[in-house]
Design a protein around this motif. Structure first.
Motif, PDB file in Angstrom:
ATOM      1  N   SER A 121       1.044  -1.241   0.123  1.00 21.26           N
ATOM      2  CA  SER A 121       0.078  -0.123  -0.002  1.00 21.26           C
ATOM      3  C   SER A 121       0.817   1.166   0.118  1.00 21.26           C
ATOM      4  N   GLY A 122       0.702   2.066  -1.185  1.00 25.29           N
ATOM      5  CA  GLY A 122       1.620   3.164  -1.016  1.00 25.29           C
ATOM      6  C   GLY A 122       3.190   2.716  -1.126  1.00 25.29           C
ATOM      7  N   GLY A 123       3.845   3.290  -0.179  1.00 23.12           N
ATOM      8  CA  GLY A 123       5.182   3.046  -0.274  1.00 23.12           C
ATOM      9  C   GLY A 123       5.366   2.094   0.955  1.00 23.12           C
ATOM     10  N   ARG A 124       4.670   1.283   1.407  1.00 18.54           N
ATOM     11  CA  ARG A 124       4.676   0.340   2.514  1.00 18.54           C
ATOM     12  C   ARG A 124       4.478  -1.137   2.161  1.00 18.54           C
ATOM     13  N   VAL A 125       4.830  -1.785   2.771  1.00 24.67           N
ATOM     14  CA  VAL A 125       4.397  -3.167   2.609  1.00 24.67           C
ATOM     15  C   VAL A 125       4.209  -4.018   3.938  1.00 24.67           C
ATOM     16  N   SER A 126       3.549  -4.882   4.041  1.00 31.31           N
ATOM     17  CA  SER A 126       3.323  -5.789   5.130  1.00 31.31           C
ATOM     18  C   SER A 126       2.921  -7.133   4.834  1.00 31.31           C
ATOM     19  N   GLY A 127       3.215  -8.151   5.884  1.00 35.45           N
ATOM     20  CA  GLY A 127       2.669  -9.582   5.761  1.00 35.45           C
ATOM     21  C   GLY A 127       3.514 -10.277   6.781  1.00 35.45           C
ATOM     22  N   PRO A 128       3.163 -11.529   6.885  1.00 34.42           N
ATOM     23  CA  PRO A 128       3.820 -12.268   7.977  1.00 34.42           C
ATOM     24  C   PRO A 128       5.353 -12.908   7.151  1.00 34.42           C
ATOM     25  N   VAL A 129       6.204 -13.018   8.294  1.00 34.94           N
ATOM     26  CA  VAL A 129       7.741 -13.216   8.024  1.00 34.94           C
ATOM     27  C   VAL A 129       7.934 -13.663   9.310  1.00 34.94           C
ATOM     28  N   ARG A 130       8.985 -15.040   8.839  1.00 33.38           N
ATOM     29  CA  ARG A 130       9.715 -15.612  10.129  1.00 33.38           C
ATOM     30  C   ARG A 130      11.251 -15.275   9.945  1.00 33.38           C
ATOM     31  N   ALA A 131      11.945 -15.085  11.015  1.00 31.20           N
ATOM     32  CA  ALA A 131      13.254 -14.842  11.037  1.00 31.20           C
ATOM     33  C   ALA A 131      13.999 -15.924  10.302  1.00 31.20           C
TER      34      ALA A 131
END
Length: 391
Positions: A121-131
């Protein structure tokens, strides 16, 4: 299938001849040579191979997506493709770069968020991650200096790819060097047979057979039926093995035996009790093993499988790909020879050997249609037979 033939100049039984060729190869093992990767296929490694670089050589993305640092959502600060400079000098917590599979990840990367899990969204991103997820970390597959392949390993396509990925341009292999002399004033290397000329069928056949057995044909020369030229060529041979095609029988144009005697060669096999291919021989002179093959192509192929293949395999330290000790039933009407082993071209159908015909000494048609030769011992009266596989 019978014991050894006489060592007093008489032909050897076929199984004994193969054993003698194998023994000669074991006593004359090939030296280890560094060869380019493109020439190493089918050879055997003569030394251990170590990694010249780690694999991966740098921290790289394993997925198309976003390299991220810290908890999300993340601010996009760049993009990177495989082979391009790193997308950012480093990532601070809360930052991300769009990245392609194989691209180097920036310092500070903690994971890669695949496209299919990301929301942008716009200049940002999100979602599930695992180290640590979806990043190929430096040296995690192979550490620099690690032994990855050991002496004795056959070089197949995967070995070549692995060696290249580890930085190697060459490989140390046991690959006996082979020279070929095709004799006969009637033999031509191009055009159509006719008017007293026959097209050379043995010269084109031997390089592939040598590679199958772990060797390499370095040169093929053609000679007329000239005793002096043959003697000079054998005296000048500098390969591990010299295969002489024709001149191996006892006719007026067959000079190989007398030339070898004149040069002081030790004859190991002087004829083999087999059909086709009985006028074949094996000798040793200084650093070169000489194999004499009949001039008829079909007989030459049988003789090469009898002497050349086990010789080269033993020199290269590899199993014989032709040998198969498990008997199979042989169909059809096959007449055994009263004294000699017969090699009959067969195809394999549902665990049975079926003769294909066209197996005269001058013809390769049967061998080209076949999967193997059935090894029919003298006075055979039916039942299962051993196989000698074809490349």
């Amino acid at each position: 299938m019978g014991g050894c033939g006489s060592d007093r100049g008489g032909p050897l039984d076929w199984p004994a001849a193969r054993d003698r060729a194998r023994g000669a190869g074991e006593r004359a093992a090939a030296a280890v040579r560094e060869v380019p990767l493109a020439q190493a296929l089918g050879a055997v490694l003569g030394a251990d191979v170590r990694a010249l670089t780690g694999v991966p050589a740098f921290d790289a993305s394993a997925m198309d997506g976003f390299a991220v640092a810290g908890p999300g959502p993340w601010e996009l600060v760049g993009a990177g493709l495989a082979g391009a400079p790193v997308a950012a000098a480093g990532l601070a917590p809360g930052e991300a770069v769009e990245i392609a599979t194989g691209a180097r990840v920036p310092k500070g990367t903690e994971a890669v968020l695949p496209y299919e899990l990301a929301e942008r969204s716009g200049g940002r991103v999100s979602g599930p991650v695992r180290a640590g997820r979806h990043v190929r970390w430096t040296g995690e597959e192979t550490a620099p200096g690690e032994t990855v392949l050991t002496r004795g390993r056959a070089v197949g396509p995967a070995v070549l790819g692995l060696a290249a990925s580890l930085g190697h341009e060459t490989l140390p292999v046991l690959a006996p060097r082979v020279g070929v002399l095709v004799t006969g004033a009637e033999v031509t290397t191009s055009g159509l047979s006719g008017e007293g000329l026959v097209r050379d069928a043995i010269g084109p056949m031997l390089p592939g057979l040598a590679v199958w057995a772990g060797g390499r044909v370095e040169r093929t020369d053609h000679l007329d039926d000239d005793r002096g030229a043959l003697a000079a060529a054998i005296a000048a041979a500098d390969t591990d093995v010299l295969v002489v095609c024709g001149s191996s029988s006892k006719g007026p144009a067959d000079h190989l035996r007398s030339v070898l005697a004149e040069l002081g060669a030790e004859v190991l096999v002087d004829g083999v009790a087999c059909r086709p291919g009985h006028p074949q021989l094996l000798a040793r002179r200084e650093g070169t093993t000489v194999v004499g093959l009949p001039g008829n192509p079909g007989a030459a192929l049988v003789a090469a499988l009898t002497l050349v293949v086990p010789l080269l395999c033993a020199m290269a330290g590899r199993p014989d790909p032709a040998a198969d000790p498990d008997p199979v039933p042989l169909d059809g009407e096959v007449d055994a020879h009263p004294r000699d082993t017969r090699l009959v071209a067969v195809r394999l159908e549902r665990g049975r050997a079926v003769p294909v015909g066209h197996d005269r000494p001058a013809s390769l048609r049967g061998a080209a249609l076949a999967d193997a030769y059935a090894v029919v011992p003298p006075r055979w009266s039916g039942g299962a037979v051993e196989l000698l596989h074809l490349p």
